[in-house]
Every structure is written in structure tokens, then in C-alpha cells.
Write an enzyme that holds these catalytic residues in place. Structure first.
Site, short mmCIF file in Angstrom:
data_model
loop_
_atom_site.label_atom_id
_atom_site.label_comp_id
_atom_site.label_asym_id
_atom_site.label_seq_id
_atom_site.Cartn_x
_atom_site.Cartn_y
_atom_site.Cartn_z
N HIS A 266 37.56 2.43 7.97
CA HIS A 266 36.51 2.33 6.95
C HIS A 266 36.96 1.37 5.85
O HIS A 266 37.30 1.78 4.73
CB HIS A 266 36.21 3.71 6.37
N SER B 130 22.88 12.18 7.10
CA SER B 130 23.97 12.59 7.99
C SER B 130 25.26 12.81 7.20
O SER B 130 25.97 13.79 7.42
CB SER B 130 24.17 11.53 9.07
N HIS C 88 40.34 -0.52 13.85
CA HIS C 88 39.12 0.11 13.33
C HIS C 88 39.46 0.94 12.10
O HIS C 88 40.54 1.53 12.01
CB HIS C 88 38.46 0.98 14.40
N THR D 24 27.68 6.13 11.20
CA THR D 24 26.84 5.20 11.95
C THR D 24 27.12 5.31 13.46
O THR D 24 26.91 4.36 14.20
CB THR D 24 27.07 3.75 11.50
N TYR E 161 29.91 4.89 28.55
CA TYR E 161 28.97 5.37 27.53
C TYR E 161 27.92 6.29 28.16
O TYR E 161 27.54 7.30 27.57
CB TYR E 161 28.28 4.19 26.85
N SER F 126 30.14 5.69 14.51
CA SER F 126 31.36 4.90 14.67
C SER F 126 32.42 5.63 15.49
O SER F 126 33.15 5.00 16.27
CB SER F 126 31.93 4.52 13.29
#
Length: 357
Positions: free
Chosen positions: A144, A174, A142, A86, A281, A88
Site C-alpha cells: 500500500h 468495504s 506489492h 480493491t 483465478y 488487492s
């Protein structure tokens, strides 16, 4: 008065009435001016009070930047329980790049075989670490892992949850190619399905397991949490629980397709962690670094076949729900001008502040 009026000639009566009317008009005009002056005075006092408050806040902000951070800002913990594929890694790279400058710690939650469900004892350990590991605060965790409700463990101050989700089919495509070809982040790493040259479309046509609708079931359970029902594919209870958690337990949930907006709003809401994130970013080398290799867009036929499944409909419902929430929050926070995004200025102030000091 009536007798006097009867004795007065009509001409004098008319003059007296006109004089009375003029006097009343003058009096009302003066009263109106007094009310306007009073209103102006109240607004001037309110503006003066607001300026004093803003000045104090500015001075406090300068002191905060010049002096060590207050204890409460040091006790903040953010958990980004990232959903695979996503963007991430792209977002997490921003946190790593800023941690030294903004003085916080970044910790990766590395679970065995990337299992998003923790055992009960690991849940207890994790909650204890997050809440009591003071040497690591302020912290950005962070990994999963699916959502974990800290209130179940008697914690008074919960961490701040954030996340990003993606269109379900785009995420699955993806992930499918990632398992076969990897990405440009670690191009030399051998992937689990490396050597399998079958395209996603060919997998769908053949009814393969790696592109089956069941593989779409991921974002709902990640938000639903550590309960068994969350991982029952197609559970309506899990869908509703995921929606509830998204609204009630997450500060902000962005979407991959609008990641810059997500970063900008996080910087506005949590400058302690994300000051400088938007500029990084836009200009940083790592923000767009990770891209799945050899990815081919699926055909309309493959998409249509997946969209026939009840699982896609539920995952897509959750995605649309998250997107609507995100766009609602963004509409009240950001404006676009000449292709650039701008945060709205503060839109409230305080007045009638008592007691007076």
C-alpha cells in the site's frame, strides 16, 4: 496508314478494327493475368517469410522453455502499489500461487502503519533495492504505497507498474466494515474499530468522520504519487497528475468489477509472471477468498448524500477515466463468446523483409 485506309473497302476496314480491338483486349488480359500472378507470388513469398519467422520464434520459444531464461527476462520488476479494498489481496494471492511455478519472487512492501508516503531516504533505499537486488529478480513487489517516479533517481530501466481501482463509494463502504468486522482471510484478527456496531448508513446520517467525503480521497493520491499536493484533499492538480501517471506510467490498470478480464490481459501481456493466472483465478481456492464480513449495502439516500460532495465527483471522475481506458484496451484484446472470454489472436505480421539472407 490513312491512304491505305482510304484504299481499303469499308468491310475490310471494319475487320481490321475488330482485329485490332481483339488484339488489344487479349494483350490487356494477359497483362492483368501477369499482374495477378505477380501479386500471388509476392503474397506467397511474404507468407513463406512469415512462416519462417514464426517457425524461428516457435523454436526460440521452445528453447526458452527448455533452457534457462534469458538475462533480459530475469531483469523484470513489477510493482503493484495496491489501493486498499480493491480486491488487492485476491489478486496478490494469484501472484503468490504462481511464483514457484513461473520462477519469480514476490515481496510485500510493509510500511510503518501502512503509510503510503515514503521519506526521501526510504525512497532512495527502495529504488536501490528494486533496481540492484539481483538475487530477487525477476520480482513482483506489492504494497500500500503511492506511485514513485523512478526516473527522478536516474534509473534507466524503470519497473512495470500495474494496479486495480474500484468504484469510490463501494471501496469506502468495504473499508468501513473491514475496520469493524474484518474479513474471512484472517477472521480472528482484532480490527481497529472492532465493537463499533454502527452501520455505514447510520454513520452518514450522523455525519461521522469514518464515512465523510474526505475518506473517499485515496485512489487519486495513490496514482498521483509522493508529492505533497497529491495528498491535499480535493486538489485538481492531483487529479490531473493521477490521470497522467495512469496513462503514461502504468502498463495496465484494471477495475475490481472486471477482475477476471484484468487477469486475462496480464497473462497475455506478461506470461513470464502470469502464465496460468486465468485458469487459477477461475478455479483456485484463494482467488475469491477475502471478503469483508458483515458488509451492508448503503441506501440510495446515503449514496446521494456522498455524491453531492466535490471530492466524490473528482474521485468518480478518476474512476470513470480509468474504467474507460481499461475498457478501450480490453476491446482491442478480448472477445466474449457463449459467456466465455477469449484473447484475440495476433493481428499483425511482417513482410518485405530485407536484406534477403
Amino acid at each position: 496508314m490513312g491512304l491505305l485506309r482510304m484504299m481499303m473497302p469499308p468491310k475490310f476496314q471494319l475487320l481490321a478494327l475488330l482485329a485490332f480491338a481483339v488484339a488489344m483486349f487479349f494483350l490487356e488480359n494477359q497483362i492483368q493475368k501477369l499482374e495477378e500472378s505477380r501479386g500471388k507470388l509476392e503474397r506467397a513469398i511474404a507468407r513463406h517469410e512469415v512462416r519462417e519467422i514464426e517457425q524461428r520464434h516457435t523454436q526460440d520459444g521452445l528453447r526458452e522453455r527448455e533452457a534457462p531464461l534469458a538475462a533480459d527476462s530475469e531483469d523484470v520488476v513489477i510493482i503493484y502499489n495496491r489501493v486498499p479494498k480493491t480486491a488487492s489481496t485476491s489478486f496478490t494471492n494469484i501472484a503468490y500461487d504462481l511464483c514457484g511455478k513461473n520462477h519469480y519472487h514476490v515481496l510485500h512492501i510493509n510500511t510503518t502503519k501502512n503509510n503510503p508516503v515514503m521519506s526521501m531516504q526510504d525512497q532512495v533505499r527502495f529504488v536501490k533495492n528494486v533496481t540492484e537486488w539481483r538475487a530477487m529478480k525477476p520480482a513482483f513487489y506489492h504494497g500500500h504505497v503511492s506511485f514513485l517516479d523512478f526516473t527522478k533517481f536516474g534509473v534507466r530501466k524503470k519497473p512495470i507498474y500495474i494496479n486495480v481501482i474500484r468504484d469510490p463509494i463501494e471501496r469506502l463502504v468495504s473499508y468501513y466494515y473491514f475496520l469493524r468486522f474484518g474479513d474471512d482471510y484472517r477472521p480472528g484478527l482484532r480490527r481497529r474499530k472492532q465493537g463499533d456496531k454502527k452501520t455505514f448508513d447510520e454513520c452518514v446520517m450522523a455525519g461521522g468522520s469514518d464515512c465523510a467525503p474526505e475518506k473517499l480521497w485515496l485512489q487519486i493520491p495513490f496514482f498521483c504519487g509522493q508529492y505533497s499536493e497529491c495528498w491535499n484533499v480535493g486538489s485538481h492538480w492531483a487529479l490531473e497528475q493521477a490521470k497522467f501517471n495512469l496513462v503514461n506510467e502504468y502498463l495496465l490498470v484494471g477495475v475490481t468489477e472486471e477482475l477476471e478480464d484484468f487477469v486475462m490481459m496480464l497473462e497475455a501481456a506478461l506470461p513470464r509472471f502470469f502464465r496460468g493466472a486465468t485458469e487459477l483465478y477461475k478455479t483456485g481456492k484463494k482467488s475469491h477468498l477475502r471478503k469483508t464480513s458483515e458488509k451492508k449495502p448503503p441506501t440510495k439516500e446515503s449514496i446521494a448524500k456522498l455524491q453531492q460532495s466535490a471530492i466524490w465527483k473528482m474521485e468518480n471522475e478518476f474512476y470513470e477515466f480509468a474504467l474507460e481506458q481499461f475498457q478501450f484496451i480490453r476491446a482491442h484484446a478480448v472477445r466474449e463468446k457463449d459467456g466465455e472470454l477469449y484473447l484475440l489472436a495476433q493481428n499483425f505480421f511482417y513482410e518485405k523483409i530485407y536484406p534477403k539472407n
